[in-house]
Write an enzyme that holds these catalytic residues in place. Sequence first.
Site, PDB file in Angstrom:
ATOM      1  N   ASP A  38       0.998  -0.872   0.105  1.00 14.25           N
ATOM      2  CA  ASP A  38       0.181   0.479  -0.055  1.00 14.25           C
ATOM      3  C   ASP A  38       0.497   1.193  -0.265  1.00 14.25           C
ATOM      4  OD1 ASP A  38      -1.473  -1.988  -0.240  1.00 14.25           O
ATOM      5  OD2 ASP A  38      -2.436  -1.612   2.033  1.00 14.25           O
ATOM      6  N   HIS A 243      26.872   5.848 -12.544  1.00 16.25           N
ATOM      7  CA  HIS A 243      25.988   5.416 -11.533  1.00 16.25           C
ATOM      8  C   HIS A 243      25.554   4.732  -9.851  1.00 16.25           C
ATOM      9  CE1 HIS A 243      23.932   7.801 -14.852  1.00 16.25           C
ATOM     10  NE2 HIS A 243      24.782   8.833 -14.720  1.00 16.25           N
ATOM     11  N   ASP A 260      28.896  13.003  -5.807  1.00 21.31           N
ATOM     12  CA  ASP A 260      28.163  13.397  -7.019  1.00 21.31           C
ATOM     13  C   ASP A 260      26.290  14.112  -6.588  1.00 21.31           C
ATOM     14  OD1 ASP A 260      25.632  14.177  -9.108  1.00 21.31           O
ATOM     15  OD2 ASP A 260      27.250  12.686 -10.596  1.00 21.31           O
ATOM     16  N   ASP A 272      23.529  19.534  -8.954  1.00 22.50           N
ATOM     17  CA  ASP A 272      23.891  18.852  -9.471  1.00 22.50           C
ATOM     18  C   ASP A 272      25.431  18.894  -9.619  1.00 22.50           C
ATOM     19  OD1 ASP A 272      24.873  16.323 -10.871  1.00 22.50           O
ATOM     20  OD2 ASP A 272      23.669  16.717 -12.978  1.00 22.50           O
ATOM     21  N   HIS A 351      31.763   9.133 -21.005  1.00 23.18           N
ATOM     22  CA  HIS A 351      30.224   9.830 -21.481  1.00 23.18           C
ATOM     23  C   HIS A 351      30.712  11.894 -21.409  1.00 23.18           C
ATOM     24  CE1 HIS A 351      31.822  12.564 -17.468  1.00 23.18           C
ATOM     25  NE2 HIS A 351      31.659  10.980 -17.021  1.00 23.18           N
ATOM     26  N   HIS A 355      24.621  18.534 -19.303  1.00 23.60           N
ATOM     27  CA  HIS A 355      23.434  18.359 -19.582  1.00 23.60           C
ATOM     28  C   HIS A 355      22.671  19.340 -19.432  1.00 23.60           C
ATOM     29  CE1 HIS A 355      23.166  17.162 -15.460  1.00 23.60           C
ATOM     30  NE2 HIS A 355      23.890  16.729 -16.210  1.00 23.60           N
ATOM     31  N   HIS A 362      18.396  16.130 -16.070  1.00 29.44           N
ATOM     32  CA  HIS A 362      18.952  16.482 -17.585  1.00 29.44           C
ATOM     33  C   HIS A 362      17.559  17.148 -17.916  1.00 29.44           C
ATOM     34  CE1 HIS A 362      21.604  12.458 -17.444  1.00 29.44           C
ATOM     35  NE2 HIS A 362      21.600  13.373 -15.938  1.00 29.44           N
ATOM     36  N   GLU A 385      31.112  18.728 -16.680  1.00 26.40           N
ATOM     37  CA  GLU A 385      31.615  17.610 -15.720  1.00 26.40           C
ATOM     38  C   GLU A 385      32.411  16.598 -16.639  1.00 26.40           C
ATOM     39  OE1 GLU A 385      28.353  14.732 -14.855  1.00 26.40           O
ATOM     40  OE2 GLU A 385      26.262  15.959 -15.744  1.00 26.40           O
ATOM     41  N   TYR A 389      38.414   7.502 -15.842  1.00 31.03           N
ATOM     42  CA  TYR A 389      37.750   6.087 -14.540  1.00 31.03           C
ATOM     43  C   TYR A 389      38.693   5.542 -15.150  1.00 31.03           C
ATOM     44  CZ  TYR A 389      33.998  10.186 -14.684  1.00 31.03           C
ATOM     45  OH  TYR A 389      33.355  10.391 -14.702  1.00 31.03           O
ATOM     46  N   ARG A 413      35.398  13.364 -10.866  1.00 27.51           N
ATOM     47  CA  ARG A 413      35.167  13.851 -12.149  1.00 27.51           C
ATOM     48  C   ARG A 413      34.658  14.374 -11.065  1.00 27.51           C
ATOM     49  NH1 ARG A 413      31.247  10.661 -12.464  1.00 27.51           N
ATOM     50  NH2 ARG A 413      29.383  10.915 -11.687  1.00 27.51           N
ATOM     51  N   GLU A 415      32.139  18.431 -11.092  1.00 28.90           N
ATOM     52  CA  GLU A 415      30.432  18.690 -12.424  1.00 28.90           C
ATOM     53  C   GLU A 415      30.248  19.775 -11.533  1.00 28.90           C
ATOM     54  OE1 GLU A 415      27.505  15.983 -12.043  1.00 28.90           O
ATOM     55  OE2 GLU A 415      26.904  16.858 -13.096  1.00 28.90           O
TER      56      GLU A 415
HETATM   57 MG    MG Z   1      26.228  14.858 -11.304  1.00 31.95          MG
HETATM   58 MG    MG Z   2      24.861  15.980 -13.682  1.00 33.95          MG
END
Ligand code: MG
Ligand code: MG
Length: 441
Positions: A38, A243, A260, A272, A351, A355, A362, A385, A389, A413, A415
């Site tokens: 529920d 991710h 991140d 972000d 990548h 964005h 995004h 960003e 890696y 990274r 960003e």
């Molecule tokens: Mg990010």
């Molecule tokens: Mg981003």
Amino acid sequence: MPLIDQNSFCKRRAGFLAQLEGNAAIIPAASLVPHHADCEYPFRQNSDFWYLTGFDEPDAVALFLPNRPLGEQYILFVLPSDPSLEVWTGLRSGVEKAVSLFGADIAHPIEEFPKLLGHYLEGSSGIAFRIGKHPKIEPVVLKVLARQLDGVQRSGASPLALLSPNALLHQLRLLKDPCEIDRMREAARISAQAHELARASVRPGMNERQIQAVIEQYFLDQGARGPAYGSIVASGDNACVLHYTSNNAQLIDGDLLLIDAGCALPDYYNGDITRTFPINGRFNAEQKALYEIVLEAQELAVASVVSGQNAESVHQIALQVLVEGLIDLGLLKGSVESVIENGSYRHLYMHRTGHWLGLDVHDVGAYRLGDYPVQLKEGMVLTVEPGLYVSDRLAVPEGQPQIGEHWKGIGIRIEDDVLVTLSDPEVLSSTAKKDIDSLEH
Ligand code: MG
Ligand code: MG
């Protein structure tokens, strides 16, 4: 800081109506999504619907009717007030407040939508409705459309066209107005400060989850709705999973930590931000060499976020620095041009460099229109960003050097959230430190 006021929504609706050119637009709200049994996921409004209405309840529909007289151009269908249900699920604005508080010309209970839609579409030349996204509303729209098409032989009316509202609406959303820019500054401010707190909290032996708690506690404390997306707190080799959201590993002395994370405000504007720093406060030689490359790439790319450039050129500037740096370190070989041309850097940088950012993390808005990249303009916000890696996950392309063990398990990274202005770019997230001196202790 005040939320976006109703005047802003009113102006957006006027802009949207003015560009519909005789077509009606049907923009549905989101529905609650089951989590288990529920329980439901926290409600998340459809950003298009929010952008035009500021109405934060599920199962509503907004109709925009530029061909109707003034006073009949903005219709809201909403869940009606029902105290016996509201004691379980929370207050509803209901039909009256949809008009008095949210500025609808006319409002109806949502159950009347199938009955009234055909009437409201009379006089429109087409229907702007996004097919494939709204399973509850789509059958109603298609039924009304089919009925109209069936009738044209006798009625003499032109058949209604079906088109997507996205290109028009998303072009509007891509250019942030001054109120939105203030909200983006606030989302970035909270997000950047959370990164600073997180870095100050990190000690070897802690768990990634504890750092996630520091960040998200601060988001809520500062009045944000919560994280804008699953916070990534990735130590060591975990940072090479783009991710990664397990956030359940112990922080090892000598590893880097990549975070991140950004907050979503109550009115859905998002931060972000990514920062990467040494868990024990000192970069080792390999970590520092790679970090310096990413930082240089990021700073040059940020500086290029000016009117007349485009997202592709920002990416290319970062990519050039990354590839040059990797060749200097012996992690790639060949000329910069040939490595970029044949993509043989992609096992280390897989990548794009950013964005659009806004009500969606995004965010919407085209990057290309036909053969041409969309030019950056004052009021656009994008992330910058770049990253590197180094892990065993992707095969080294033929002709490129194998990677020594001492490089592996490093993911970096950096960003920032960057506003295009009439002059220099404004880095909304600049209070999150990224220079090496600030990250070491
Ligand atoms: Mg990010
Ligand atoms: Mg981003």
